[in-house]
Design a protein around this motif. Structure first.
Motif, PDB file in Angstrom:
ATOM      1  N   GLN A 213       0.851  -1.201   0.000  1.00 17.72           N
ATOM      2  CA  GLN A 213       0.000   0.000   0.000  1.00 17.72           C
ATOM      3  C   GLN A 213       0.878   1.239   0.000  1.00 17.72           C
ATOM      4  OE1 GLN A 213      -2.360   2.566   3.207  1.00 17.72           O
ATOM      5  NE2 GLN A 213      -3.239   0.510   3.098  1.00 17.72           N
ATOM      6  N   MET A 214       0.556   2.190  -0.860  1.00 17.92           N
ATOM      7  CA  MET A 214       1.229   3.501  -0.820  1.00 17.92           C
ATOM      8  C   MET A 214       0.429   4.403   0.113  1.00 17.92           C
ATOM      9  SD  MET A 214       2.240   6.183  -3.868  1.00 17.92           S
ATOM     10  CE  MET A 214       0.562   6.660  -4.334  1.00 17.92           C
ATOM     11  N   ARG A 215       1.065   4.762   1.230  1.00 18.29           N
ATOM     12  CA  ARG A 215       0.387   5.627   2.210  1.00 18.29           C
ATOM     13  C   ARG A 215       1.294   6.818   2.479  1.00 18.29           C
ATOM     14  NH1 ARG A 215       0.380   6.264   7.983  1.00 18.29           N
ATOM     15  NH2 ARG A 215      -1.691   6.490   8.894  1.00 18.29           N
ATOM     16  N   GLU A 216       1.139   7.837   1.703  1.00 16.03           N
ATOM     17  CA  GLU A 216       1.988   9.025   1.815  1.00 16.03           C
ATOM     18  C   GLU A 216       1.082  10.220   2.073  1.00 16.03           C
ATOM     19  OE1 GLU A 216       5.109   8.926   2.005  1.00 16.03           O
ATOM     20  OE2 GLU A 216       5.677   7.023   1.074  1.00 16.03           O
ATOM     21  N   LYS A 217       1.234  10.784   3.263  1.00 21.21           N
ATOM     22  CA  LYS A 217       0.318  11.857   3.672  1.00 21.21           C
ATOM     23  C   LYS A 217       0.850  13.248   3.320  1.00 21.21           C
ATOM     24  CE  LYS A 217      -2.425   9.122   6.359  1.00 21.21           C
ATOM     25  NZ  LYS A 217      -3.850   8.932   6.166  1.00 21.21           N
ATOM     26  N   HIS A 218       2.144  13.337   2.966  1.00 23.04           N
ATOM     27  CA  HIS A 218       2.728  14.677   2.826  1.00 23.04           C
ATOM     28  C   HIS A 218       3.328  14.934   1.454  1.00 23.04           C
ATOM     29  CE1 HIS A 218       2.188  14.547   7.131  1.00 23.04           C
ATOM     30  NE2 HIS A 218       2.996  13.500   7.201  1.00 23.04           N
ATOM     31  N   LYS A 219       2.940  14.178   0.459  1.00 23.90           N
ATOM     32  CA  LYS A 219       3.542  14.368  -0.869  1.00 23.90           C
ATOM     33  C   LYS A 219       2.598  15.140  -1.785  1.00 23.90           C
ATOM     34  CE  LYS A 219       6.625  10.363  -1.244  1.00 23.90           C
ATOM     35  NZ  LYS A 219       7.837  11.124  -0.931  1.00 23.90           N
ATOM     36  N   SER A 220       3.184  15.845  -2.745  1.00 25.49           N
ATOM     37  CA  SER A 220       2.380  16.541  -3.752  1.00 25.49           C
ATOM     38  C   SER A 220       1.754  15.497  -4.666  1.00 25.49           C
ATOM     39  CB  SER A 220       3.268  17.461  -4.583  1.00 25.49           C
ATOM     40  OG  SER A 220       4.160  16.680  -5.349  1.00 25.49           O
ATOM     41  N   ARG A 221       0.724  15.916  -5.400  1.00 23.62           N
ATOM     42  CA  ARG A 221       0.077  14.980  -6.314  1.00 23.62           C
ATOM     43  C   ARG A 221       1.072  14.485  -7.379  1.00 23.62           C
ATOM     44  NH1 ARG A 221      -4.781  13.092  -6.679  1.00 23.62           N
ATOM     45  NH2 ARG A 221      -5.376  12.165  -8.654  1.00 23.62           N
ATOM     46  N   GLU A 222       1.921  15.400  -7.798  1.00 28.92           N
ATOM     47  CA  GLU A 222       2.931  15.021  -8.803  1.00 28.92           C
ATOM     48  C   GLU A 222       3.843  13.915  -8.261  1.00 28.92           C
ATOM     49  OE1 GLU A 222       5.289  18.396  -9.775  1.00 28.92           O
ATOM     50  OE2 GLU A 222       6.278  17.359 -11.442  1.00 28.92           O
ATOM     51  N   ASP A 223       4.299  14.088  -7.019  1.00 27.02           N
ATOM     52  CA  ASP A 223       5.176  13.074  -6.416  1.00 27.02           C
ATOM     53  C   ASP A 223       4.434  11.761  -6.192  1.00 27.02           C
ATOM     54  OD1 ASP A 223       7.285  14.764  -6.466  1.00 27.02           O
ATOM     55  OD2 ASP A 223       7.207  15.301  -4.339  1.00 27.02           O
ATOM     56  N   LEU A 224       3.144  11.878  -5.807  1.00 22.72           N
ATOM     57  CA  LEU A 224       2.346  10.662  -5.604  1.00 22.72           C
ATOM     58  C   LEU A 224       2.188   9.902  -6.920  1.00 22.72           C
ATOM     59  CD1 LEU A 224      -0.461  11.970  -3.223  1.00 22.72           C
ATOM     60  CD2 LEU A 224       1.301  10.283  -2.668  1.00 22.72           C
TER      61      LEU A 224
END
Ligand code: 3NM
Length: 229
Positions: free
Chosen positions: A53-64
């Motif tokens: 699971q990718m769970r990234e709360k602090h990344k920009s949409r581009e980085d996601l």
């Protein structure tokens, strides 16, 4: 260490099935002890992980999008199920296998909307934090349920313990993944209670050798599944 692992995909229509037992790694860069999520994901795949699971709360949409594309490709190549946390639009855009929703996420985006966005061929997972919540979620249009935090974890300020594990498994209409503070020392307690599938962050992400740690969990789950029958 590179574990030998034979993977096959189970699907109904075009949707992947969450098999049991499953080992599920939740990936957040902030818990990677300075290592990149991709390198940890690659090692976990080598060790036989079933679900990422990718769970990234602090990344920009581009980085996601960038990280999600790379993780998605890794998962597709290795027949690993790829889940995106919180965001059904991102899950659909990345062509992930599914999306995982928290209870609070549902206030922002109700389940019928989640299903409309991701379609019938993708998985929806839902977090539950008490037996009552689990029982309510059990009949909803979701494909698996997470139950926790079972043990104390730095991610949450409470834990619910192991007392309700057997009852969740008795009434469960779908696969259940147990989460929260799972480690090599307490895994046996979960297996004894009949739990088949676990989700972890730290005890795999922060292992010196992620592939070996993953392979160890896999071997224990395989034994646990046999014992529980
Ligand atoms: N969700 P670790 S517990 C992301 O109970 C998450 O819903 C939980 O991390 C829940 O394995 C949790 O490091 C944290 O304790 C899991």
């Amino acid at each position: 260490m590179r574990a030998f692992c034979l993977r096959y995909e189970m699907r109904v229509h075009n949707k992947k099935i969450i098999g049991e037992p499953s080992l599920y790694l939740v990936l957040s860069e902030e818990y990677g002890a300075g290592r990149s999520v991709m390198s940890i994901a690659e090692e976990a795949v080598a060790g036989g992980i079933d679900i990422l699971q990718m769970r990234e709360k602090h990344k920009s949409r581009e980085d996601l999008l960038r990280l999600g594309s790379a993780l998605g490709e890794l998962c597709r190549k290795n027949k690993v199920t790829f889940i995106v946390n919180d965001d059904p639009l991102l899950a659909a855009e990345l062509d992930a296998d599914g999306v995982h929703m928290g209870q609070k996420d549902l206030q922002r985006c109700p389940l019928d909307e989640v299903r409309r966005i991701i379609g019938i061929d993708r998985i929806i997972g839902l977090s539950t934090h008490s037996l009552e919540q689990f029982q309510r979620a059990n009949t909803l249009d979701v494909d698996y349920l997470a139950f926790g935090p079972i043990f104390p974890t730095q991610t949450k300020d409470y834990s619910i313990g192991t007392a309700d594990i057997r009852e969740t498994l008795r009434v469960a209409l779908k696969p259940v993944v147990f989460i929260g503070g799972v480690n090599t020392a307490n895994l046996g307690i979960l297996l004894k209670e009949g739990a088949a599938s676990m989700a972890l962050i730290r005890d795999i992400m922060q292992a010196d050798d992620v592939a070996s740690r993953t392979a160890w969990y896999k071997s224990q789950l395989a034994k646990g599944g046999i014992n529980a029958k």
